[in-house]
Design a protein around this motif. Structure first.
Motif, PDB file in Angstrom:
ATOM      1  N   ASN A  11       0.842  -1.192   0.000  1.00  0.00           N
ATOM      2  CA  ASN A  11       0.000   0.000   0.000  1.00  0.00           C
ATOM      3  C   ASN A  11       0.884   1.251   0.000  1.00  0.00           C
ATOM      4  O   ASN A  11       0.980   1.994   0.978  1.00  0.00           O
ATOM      5  N   GLU A  32      -7.003  -3.406  -6.245  1.00  0.00           N
ATOM      6  CA  GLU A  32      -5.694  -3.646  -5.644  1.00  0.00           C
ATOM      7  C   GLU A  32      -5.803  -4.605  -4.463  1.00  0.00           C
ATOM      8  O   GLU A  32      -6.771  -4.549  -3.698  1.00  0.00           O
ATOM      9  N   GLU A  33      -4.832  -5.471  -4.349  1.00  0.00           N
ATOM     10  CA  GLU A  33      -4.677  -6.295  -3.143  1.00  0.00           C
ATOM     11  C   GLU A  33      -3.339  -5.913  -2.527  1.00  0.00           C
ATOM     12  O   GLU A  33      -2.284  -6.125  -3.134  1.00  0.00           O
ATOM     13  N   PHE A  34      -3.403  -5.332  -1.340  1.00  0.00           N
ATOM     14  CA  PHE A  34      -2.195  -4.860  -0.680  1.00  0.00           C
ATOM     15  C   PHE A  34      -1.577  -5.967   0.156  1.00  0.00           C
ATOM     16  O   PHE A  34      -2.272  -6.647   0.918  1.00  0.00           O
ATOM     17  N   GLU A  36       0.210  -7.031   3.221  1.00  0.00           N
ATOM     18  CA  GLU A  36       0.421  -6.496   4.561  1.00  0.00           C
ATOM     19  C   GLU A  36       1.096  -7.499   5.485  1.00  0.00           C
ATOM     20  O   GLU A  36       1.537  -7.139   6.574  1.00  0.00           O
ATOM     21  N   ASN A 201      -6.539   6.463  -6.466  1.00  0.00           N
ATOM     22  CA  ASN A 201      -5.618   5.374  -6.144  1.00  0.00           C
ATOM     23  C   ASN A 201      -4.163   5.833  -6.059  1.00  0.00           C
ATOM     24  O   ASN A 201      -3.272   5.018  -5.803  1.00  0.00           O
ATOM     25  N   LYS A 203      -0.846   7.108  -4.558  1.00  0.00           N
ATOM     26  CA  LYS A 203      -0.316   6.904  -3.215  1.00  0.00           C
ATOM     27  C   LYS A 203       0.504   8.112  -2.755  1.00  0.00           C
ATOM     28  O   LYS A 203       1.129   8.804  -3.557  1.00  0.00           O
ATOM     29  N   TYR A 210       5.089   2.286   5.661  1.00  0.00           N
ATOM     30  CA  TYR A 210       5.261   1.622   4.362  1.00  0.00           C
ATOM     31  C   TYR A 210       6.635   0.972   4.281  1.00  0.00           C
ATOM     32  O   TYR A 210       6.769  -0.194   3.891  1.00  0.00           O
TER      33      TYR A 210
END
Length: 220
Positions: A11, A32-34, A36, A201, A203, A210
């Motif tokens: 992300n 989006e698939e972040f 984590e 979207n 960033k 991050y």
């Protein structure tokens, strides 16, 4: 109806940000698939989704694409952002490679030790002013776009890069009037203007969270 492209990354900006910019410029909505947790990354590896065990990865048109430049070339070609012929295409590629070189210095900076960041910032400013920005300033003489008569991947990349170098030094474009005009002009293109609005979207500047997440997942 075809599925939206799906982006797999952290992300944050990194190498995926230019892909987000390009899809946005083309007016393409995406999901989006972040990542984590380390488990998410491990699952992608075990599924065989990451050809070279790296992200970014983009699911599009039934394919799982990796390697940033290959992904961007596919998107740019699919959405008519690579010029009208082979000669324009290779010029666009040359300009893109230069922009990537410049942006790579900026992308790396958040991951460097604090006592090295000032030196890296000076390097970025020096390279931008003396090596890269003059090339694009000259290329825009008498032209609205870097190559040809319509928006290309090179223009999208350049706008992204200009905003990034301004984050390093806000008056860095003061010696480059054509680049200032280019930034203003391209920022008003409807798809890009939408991407530049809050809530898109796009960033933000990478923060400590991050950086810590990337290090935890990839390097711990």
């Amino acid at each position: 109806m075809s599925r939206k492209p799906k982006l797999y990354y952290f992300n944050g900006r990194g190498k995926m940000e230019s892909i987000r910019w390009l899809l946005a410029a083309a007016g393409v909505e995406f999901e989006e698939e972040f990542m984590e947790t380390k488990a998410q990354f491990k699952k992608l590896l075990e599924d065989g989704s990451l050809l070279f065990q790296q992200v970014p990865m983009v699911e599009i048109d039934g394919m799982k694409l990796v390697q940033t430049r290959a992904i961007m070339n596919y998107i740019a070609t699919k959405y008519n952002l690579k010029g009208k012929d082979l000669n324009e295409s290779v010029l666009i590629d040359m300009y893109v490679e230069g922009i990537i070189d410049l942006m790579s210095f900026i992308i790396a900076m958040p991951f460097q030790p604090d006592d090295s960041k000032a030196k890296q910032k000076d390097l970025i400013k020096n390279r931008a002013v003396n090596r890269y920005l003059p090339v694009y300033e000259k290329a825009l003489e008498g032209h609205d776009f870097l190559v040809g008569s319509q928006l290309s991947i090179a223009d999208v990349h350049l706008l992204e890069a200009l905003l990034m170098v301004e984050e390093v030094q806000d008056d860095i474009l003061s010696l480059f009037p054509r680049l200032q005009a280019f930034k203003q002009r391209t920022s008003e293109i409807p798809t890009l203007k939408k991407f530049l609005q809050p809530g898109s979207n796009r960033k933000p500047i990478p923060d400590e969270k991050y950086v810590a997440t990337v290090k935890e997942i990839l390097y711990s």
